[in-house]
Structure formats: C-alpha cells, structure tokens
Design a protein around this motif. Sequence first.
Motif, mmCIF file in Angstrom:
data_model
loop_
_atom_site.group_PDB
_atom_site.id
_atom_site.type_symbol
_atom_site.label_atom_id
_atom_site.label_comp_id
_atom_site.label_asym_id
_atom_site.label_seq_id
_atom_site.Cartn_x
_atom_site.Cartn_y
_atom_site.Cartn_z
ATOM 1 N N SER A 73 0.831 -1.201 0.000
ATOM 2 C CA SER A 73 0.000 0.000 0.000
ATOM 3 C C SER A 73 0.865 1.250 0.000
ATOM 4 C CB SER A 73 -0.920 0.012 1.226
ATOM 5 O OG SER A 73 -0.155 0.128 2.415
ATOM 6 N N GLN A 74 0.272 2.369 -0.395
ATOM 7 C CA GLN A 74 0.990 3.634 -0.373
ATOM 8 C C GLN A 74 1.386 4.028 1.046
ATOM 9 O OE1 GLN A 74 -0.922 6.926 -2.298
ATOM 10 N NE2 GLN A 74 -0.553 6.159 -4.365
ATOM 11 N N GLU A 75 0.522 3.745 2.008
ATOM 12 C CA GLU A 75 0.823 4.098 3.394
ATOM 13 C C GLU A 75 2.036 3.337 3.903
ATOM 14 O OE1 GLU A 75 0.690 5.849 7.114
ATOM 15 O OE2 GLU A 75 -0.174 6.428 5.181
ATOM 16 N N THR A 76 2.145 2.065 3.533
ATOM 17 C CA THR A 76 3.306 1.278 3.933
ATOM 18 C C THR A 76 4.583 1.854 3.328
ATOM 19 O OG1 THR A 76 1.955 -0.717 4.111
ATOM 20 C CG2 THR A 76 4.336 -1.020 3.944
ATOM 21 N N VAL A 77 4.503 2.222 2.053
ATOM 22 C CA VAL A 77 5.662 2.822 1.392
ATOM 23 C C VAL A 77 6.040 4.129 2.065
ATOM 24 C CG1 VAL A 77 6.476 3.849 -0.767
ATOM 25 C CG2 VAL A 77 5.179 1.720 -0.822
ATOM 26 N N ARG A 78 5.063 4.919 2.423
ATOM 27 C CA ARG A 78 5.340 6.204 3.067
ATOM 28 C C ARG A 78 6.043 6.018 4.407
ATOM 29 N NH1 ARG A 78 3.311 9.854 6.609
ATOM 30 N NH2 ARG A 78 1.712 8.408 7.320
ATOM 31 N N GLN A 79 5.574 5.057 5.180
ATOM 32 C CA GLN A 79 6.183 4.804 6.488
ATOM 33 C C GLN A 79 7.618 4.284 6.343
ATOM 34 O OE1 GLN A 79 5.034 5.693 9.316
ATOM 35 N NE2 GLN A 79 2.924 6.223 8.760
ATOM 36 N N ILE A 80 7.853 3.442 5.326
ATOM 37 C CA ILE A 80 9.202 2.918 5.103
ATOM 38 C C ILE A 80 10.160 4.038 4.716
ATOM 39 C CG2 ILE A 80 10.580 1.433 3.611
ATOM 40 C CD1 ILE A 80 8.226 -0.493 3.492
ATOM 41 N N ILE A 81 9.717 4.919 3.816
ATOM 42 C CA ILE A 81 10.577 6.031 3.397
ATOM 43 C C ILE A 81 10.870 6.945 4.588
ATOM 44 C CG2 ILE A 81 10.737 8.054 1.906
ATOM 45 C CD1 ILE A 81 8.944 6.632 -0.072
ATOM 46 N N LYS A 82 9.877 7.180 5.400
ATOM 47 C CA LYS A 82 10.068 8.041 6.571
ATOM 48 C C LYS A 82 11.100 7.464 7.520
ATOM 49 C CE LYS A 82 7.418 10.476 10.123
ATOM 50 N NZ LYS A 82 6.067 10.697 10.705
ATOM 51 N N ALA A 83 11.140 6.136 7.641
ATOM 52 C CA ALA A 83 12.117 5.494 8.520
ATOM 53 C C ALA A 83 13.501 5.420 7.888
ATOM 54 C CB ALA A 83 11.635 4.083 8.877
ATOM 55 N N LEU A 84 13.558 5.187 6.568
ATOM 56 C CA LEU A 84 14.852 5.021 5.897
ATOM 57 C C LEU A 84 15.526 6.348 5.582
ATOM 58 C CD1 LEU A 84 14.048 2.175 3.321
ATOM 59 C CD2 LEU A 84 15.262 1.964 5.496
ATOM 60 N N ASP A 85 14.748 7.363 5.286
ATOM 61 C CA ASP A 85 15.319 8.629 4.799
ATOM 62 C C ASP A 85 14.603 9.826 5.419
ATOM 63 O OD1 ASP A 85 17.091 10.070 3.347
ATOM 64 O OD2 ASP A 85 16.219 9.671 1.385
#
Length: 247
Positions: free
Chosen positions: A88-100
């Motif tokens: 999902s887009q929300e999962t991608v958003r949370q991953i990016i927030k944690a990685l970068d």
Amino acid sequence: MVDLIECYFRIRLNNKEILGVLAQNHNIIISIRTLKRRCRKLGLFRRRNQTDIDQVIAFMQEELRGNSQMHGYRWLHLRAVQRGLVVSQETVRQIIKALDPHEVQMRQAHRLRRRLYTTRGPNALWHMDSYDKLKPFGICINGCIDGYSRYVLWMEAYTTNNDPKVIASYYLQCVERVGGCPERLRADRGTENGHVEGMQNFLRREHSDAFAGEKSFLYGRSTANQRIKSWGGILRKQSVQFWMSLF
C-alpha cells in the motif's frame, strides 16, 4: 473476460476503472457486484497476499540510492507496483520516513536542492534565453550568461525578443566585445534562435575540437538552463533604462 479482469487487476486499476476499460475497449458491460465475485473466484484480493515487508524494504533501499530527495512515496509506490510488489501507499510512506527522514523533511519544507552543475571552464558553454513575464507591459528581455562563471554576457530589453535578427545582433555585439565565440552555446528551440545557431556553427566550422561546427550549438529546455542569481535586480535596471530611452 477472466483474463482481462486479471490483467487489469494486476496493473493496479481499481474496480471502477476496470469496469470502464471493459466497457469502452472490449464492449463488456458487467456490474461491480459481478466484478467483485469474479475477483474472489480468481483469488484476486487487494489487501491480502501482501509482499513480505523485508522484500519491500530492500527494494526501497535500492531505489533511494543516489538523488533520494526527488523520490516521493507516490512515485516509489508506482515503482514497486511496476516491479510486481503488492504494497500500500501508506506502507511505502512509512518505510521512506524510517529510511530517509532528512529528505522527507526537506520535501515537506519545499526545499529541494538543485542538481550540481559543472562545465570545463570559462567560455566552454554559454546559456541564452528570453524572459517573457514583462511582455504584457511591452518589455521583452533576452539574456546570456557564461555557465562557468555566471558572468552576464548580455541582458537586453526591447519591444520584441522573437525576432531572429534582434537576437542575432545581441550575439554578434557580444562576440565582438569579448573577442571570440564560446565553445558551445545552449538555447531553447524558439524560432528566434535560428540565426544565432547558424552564426555559431559558422564561427566554429574550422576548429578541430570535439565541439566544432554543428556540435557547437545545442538545444535544450529553458527550465534546465543555468540560473542568473541576480536576475531580478538586472531586470529592474534594464527595464528602467528601457523606459527612459523612450522619452
């Protein structure tokens, strides 16, 4: 019809979009209830069978290498879908927030960094362009700078900046003033730059370097040109001089 439903489902079309494509492109008209029933029979679920989170994180880390500031979560989600990942887009958003987190904060502040510009040296590349925002007031600006030093070679205000002869006169006066032409000259594909292209190619026709002749002039988008940092101050000065010359 089953193959079509599965195909459009795999490319992440929603139910309404699938119904629209089936009706318009294949003359197949079914209800949304029928579509949902067919999807259940085919085992097509949007929230089930999600890709393993470790695989998604590995993909995001790979995509974020390099100029990660330009990669928003919507763009990365599309890239993940194209790669065949179910996320999902929300999962991608949370991953990016944690990685970068730093680049996410920069995007939220609307402070994107410009790409690094490099050129070999003075007179290696001139950038020529027009400024049209003052045209409604009768002031047409054309300017050119040296890409290496950002030195303003000319900045002229006149009643037009679409006449090839006018732009060519700016170029010739500058070449005479500095005592030579650049190795390369860059401009957009406006018709007003045609004469300048011919003159630049003519002046460089007998050179033996890699940018001689026709290679000495290149076209490109105005948005990718080198910026003039003092653009506003120069325009105000040129506009005042232009208006004073009319009286």
